[in-house]
Design a protein around this motif. Structure first.
Motif, PDB file in Angstrom:
ATOM      1  N   PRO A  73       0.768  -1.244   0.000  1.00 19.70           N
ATOM      2  CA  PRO A  73       0.000   0.000   0.000  1.00 19.70           C
ATOM      3  C   PRO A  73       0.804   1.303   0.000  1.00 19.70           C
ATOM      4  N   ARG A  74       2.060   1.276   0.453  1.00 20.12           N
ATOM      5  CA  ARG A  74       2.832   2.514   0.505  1.00 20.12           C
ATOM      6  C   ARG A  74       4.039   2.509  -0.425  1.00 20.12           C
ATOM      7  N   MET A  75       4.145   1.500  -1.279  1.00 19.03           N
ATOM      8  CA  MET A  75       5.351   1.382  -2.103  1.00 19.03           C
ATOM      9  C   MET A  75       5.557   2.555  -3.053  1.00 19.03           C
ATOM     10  N   THR A  76       4.481   3.141  -3.559  1.00 20.04           N
ATOM     11  CA  THR A  76       4.628   4.241  -4.513  1.00 20.04           C
ATOM     12  C   THR A  76       4.977   5.565  -3.839  1.00 20.04           C
ATOM     13  N   GLU A  77       4.984   5.585  -2.510  1.00 18.49           N
ATOM     14  CA  GLU A  77       5.334   6.790  -1.750  1.00 18.49           C
ATOM     15  C   GLU A  77       6.770   6.739  -1.235  1.00 18.49           C
ATOM     16  N   ARG A  78       7.435   5.611  -1.379  1.00 18.55           N
ATOM     17  CA  ARG A  78       8.702   5.394  -0.695  1.00 18.55           C
ATOM     18  C   ARG A  78       9.881   5.276  -1.656  1.00 18.55           C
ATOM     19  N   PRO A  79      10.752   6.260  -1.640  1.00 13.82           N
ATOM     20  CA  PRO A  79      11.931   6.196  -2.505  1.00 13.82           C
ATOM     21  C   PRO A  79      12.801   4.970  -2.234  1.00 13.82           C
ATOM     22  N   PHE A  80      12.896   4.543  -0.963  1.00 14.44           N
ATOM     23  CA  PHE A  80      13.736   3.395  -0.639  1.00 14.44           C
ATOM     24  C   PHE A  80      13.184   2.093  -1.211  1.00 14.44           C
ATOM     25  N   VAL A  81      11.945   2.113  -1.686  1.00 19.65           N
ATOM     26  CA  VAL A  81      11.367   0.969  -2.400  1.00 19.65           C
ATOM     27  C   VAL A  81      11.452   1.200  -3.908  1.00 19.65           C
ATOM     28  N   LEU A  82      10.971   2.338  -4.366  1.00 17.94           N
ATOM     29  CA  LEU A  82      10.862   2.564  -5.811  1.00 17.94           C
ATOM     30  C   LEU A  82      12.207   2.643  -6.526  1.00 17.94           C
ATOM     31  N   ILE A  83      13.211   3.215  -5.882  1.00 16.74           N
ATOM     32  CA  ILE A  83      14.502   3.354  -6.556  1.00 16.74           C
ATOM     33  C   ILE A  83      15.125   1.987  -6.830  1.00 16.74           C
ATOM     34  N   PRO A  84      15.249   1.105  -5.821  1.00 16.19           N
ATOM     35  CA  PRO A  84      15.794  -0.218  -6.150  1.00 16.19           C
ATOM     36  C   PRO A  84      14.846  -1.060  -7.007  1.00 16.19           C
ATOM     37  N   LEU A  85      13.547  -0.929  -6.803  1.00 17.74           N
ATOM     38  CA  LEU A  85      12.602  -1.708  -7.600  1.00 17.74           C
ATOM     39  C   LEU A  85      12.666  -1.316  -9.070  1.00 17.74           C
ATOM     40  N   ALA A  86      12.855  -0.028  -9.348  1.00 20.29           N
ATOM     41  CA  ALA A  86      12.946   0.419 -10.741  1.00 20.29           C
ATOM     42  C   ALA A  86      14.147  -0.184 -11.452  1.00 20.29           C
ATOM     43  N   GLU A  87      15.193  -0.504 -10.722  1.00 17.75           N
ATOM     44  CA  GLU A  87      16.369  -1.157 -11.322  1.00 17.75           C
ATOM     45  C   GLU A  87      16.048  -2.519 -11.908  1.00 17.75           C
ATOM     46  N   ILE A  88      15.183  -3.259 -11.232  1.00 17.99           N
ATOM     47  CA  ILE A  88      14.937  -4.648 -11.636  1.00 17.99           C
ATOM     48  C   ILE A  88      13.554  -4.884 -12.231  1.00 17.99           C
ATOM     49  N   ALA A  89      12.661  -3.892 -12.110  1.00 14.11           N
ATOM     50  CA  ALA A  89      11.293  -4.096 -12.578  1.00 14.11           C
ATOM     51  C   ALA A  89      10.657  -2.803 -13.069  1.00 14.11           C
ATOM     52  N   GLY A  90      11.452  -1.944 -13.667  1.00 16.27           N
ATOM     53  CA  GLY A  90      10.976  -0.624 -14.047  1.00 16.27           C
ATOM     54  C   GLY A  90       9.792  -0.598 -14.981  1.00 16.27           C
ATOM     55  N   GLU A  91       9.748  -1.519 -15.924  1.00 13.61           N
ATOM     56  CA  GLU A  91       8.682  -1.504 -16.925  1.00 13.61           C
ATOM     57  C   GLU A  91       7.408  -2.208 -16.469  1.00 13.61           C
ATOM     58  N   ILE A  92       7.446  -2.799 -15.295  1.00 12.32           N
ATOM     59  CA  ILE A  92       6.277  -3.529 -14.800  1.00 12.32           C
ATOM     60  C   ILE A  92       5.206  -2.539 -14.350  1.00 12.32           C
ATOM     61  N   PRO A  93       3.974  -2.747 -14.799  1.00 15.75           N
ATOM     62  CA  PRO A  93       2.882  -1.905 -14.303  1.00 15.75           C
ATOM     63  C   PRO A  93       2.599  -2.215 -12.829  1.00 15.75           C
ATOM     64  N   VAL A  94       2.335  -1.182 -12.057  1.00 24.10           N
ATOM     65  CA  VAL A  94       1.884  -1.372 -10.678  1.00 24.10           C
ATOM     66  C   VAL A  94       0.376  -1.583 -10.765  1.00 24.10           C
ATOM     67  N   GLY A 153      -3.467  -1.728 -10.741  1.00 22.57           N
ATOM     68  CA  GLY A 153      -4.480  -0.825 -10.204  1.00 22.57           C
ATOM     69  C   GLY A 153      -4.131   0.640 -10.252  1.00 22.57           C
ATOM     70  N   THR A 154      -2.923   0.995 -10.767  1.00 22.63           N
ATOM     71  CA  THR A 154      -2.526   2.408 -10.752  1.00 22.63           C
ATOM     72  C   THR A 154      -2.450   3.018 -12.149  1.00 22.63           C
ATOM     73  N   GLY A 155      -2.337   2.184 -13.178  1.00 25.34           N
ATOM     74  CA  GLY A 155      -2.188   2.715 -14.526  1.00 25.34           C
ATOM     75  C   GLY A 155      -0.804   3.256 -14.820  1.00 25.34           C
ATOM     76  N   LYS A 156       0.159   3.012 -13.934  1.00 23.98           N
ATOM     77  CA  LYS A 156       1.525   3.493 -14.124  1.00 23.98           C
ATOM     78  C   LYS A 156       2.513   2.359 -13.894  1.00 23.98           C
ATOM     79  N   THR A 157       3.669   2.473 -14.565  1.00 25.92           N
ATOM     80  CA  THR A 157       4.741   1.506 -14.336  1.00 25.92           C
ATOM     81  C   THR A 157       5.564   1.932 -13.119  1.00 25.92           C
ATOM     82  N   VAL A 158       6.416   1.033 -12.660  1.00 25.47           N
ATOM     83  CA  VAL A 158       7.333   1.367 -11.567  1.00 25.47           C
ATOM     84  C   VAL A 158       8.186   2.572 -11.963  1.00 25.47           C
ATOM     85  N   HIS A 159       8.711   2.583 -13.225  1.00 26.09           N
ATOM     86  CA  HIS A 159       9.514   3.726 -13.687  1.00 26.09           C
ATOM     87  C   HIS A 159       8.735   5.035 -13.629  1.00 26.09           C
ATOM     88  N   GLN A 160       7.481   5.014 -14.011  1.00 23.65           N
ATOM     89  CA  GLN A 160       6.680   6.238 -13.975  1.00 23.65           C
ATOM     90  C   GLN A 160       6.495   6.738 -12.544  1.00 23.65           C
TER      91      GLN A 160
END
Length: 174
Positions: free
Chosen positions: A119-140, A142-149
């Motif tokens: 529930p808070r992953m899209t608010e947390r840089p300490f999650v999104l920055i490393p996650l974007a390295e390995i899964a950037g193009e994956i859609p999150v 229910g949000t209509g946006k990818t991890v990179h977005q």
């Protein structure tokens, strides 16, 4: 067990030998039946969130292939935390290890003990920055946006610092 699914985990530690705690958590997860580590992000040192009077964290994200259901996977993550002496005294407080289920394929789950995407992953840089390295193009889901977005929307936080000498799959799977 069911068909293998890709899932993504967020891991953090700020007590003891933080790097060793992360390495051991990954090793224990990989040894569990139904879990195979497939990718790891870089390591990041990050400022605490919520409860600020505590040491900085080391964080990373991991991609896994799993045949475990989301509920069984969550129980397994909590078991690994317990094995590594995780104690829950203060919400967002210091911990030897924290392992969160961030994404489970494209599933959206809203259960009493489990919410996916986290529930808070899209608010947390300490999650999104490393996650974007390995899964950037994956859609999150229910949000209509990818991890990179999501990552791009947060800008460049100063309190998430990449570290040299990341953990490797070879270190934790052999």
């Amino acid at each position: 067990m069911s068909q293998a699914m890709t899932a993504h985990l967020g891991l953090g530690s700020n007590l003891g030998d933080r790097r060793l705690q992360l390495e051991e958590a990954l090793r224990r997860l990989h040894r569990r039946e139904g879990i195979q580590l497939t990718r790891l992000s870089s390591l990041y040192e990050t400022a605490p969130v919520g409860f600020l009077d505590q040491p900085p964290f080391l964080n990373l994200c991991a991609e896994i292939r799993t045949t475990l259901s989301p509920a069984v996977l969550l129980r397994t993550l909590l078991q690994v935390e317990q094995e590594l002496h995780r104690v829950r005294r203060v919400r967002w407080g210091p911990r030897t290890i924290d392992v969160d289920l961030l994404l489970y394929g494209d599933r959206i789950l809203r259960e009493e003990r489990l919410t996916v995407p986290h529930p808070r992953m899209t608010e947390r840089p300490f999650v999104l920055i490393p996650l974007a390295e390995i899964a950037g193009e994956i859609p999150v889901p229910g949000t209509g946006k990818t991890v990179h977005q999501w990552r791009a929307e947060m800008g460049t936080p100063e309190d998430v610092v990449p570290l040299p000498n990341p953990l490797t799959l070879e270190q934790v799977t052999t």
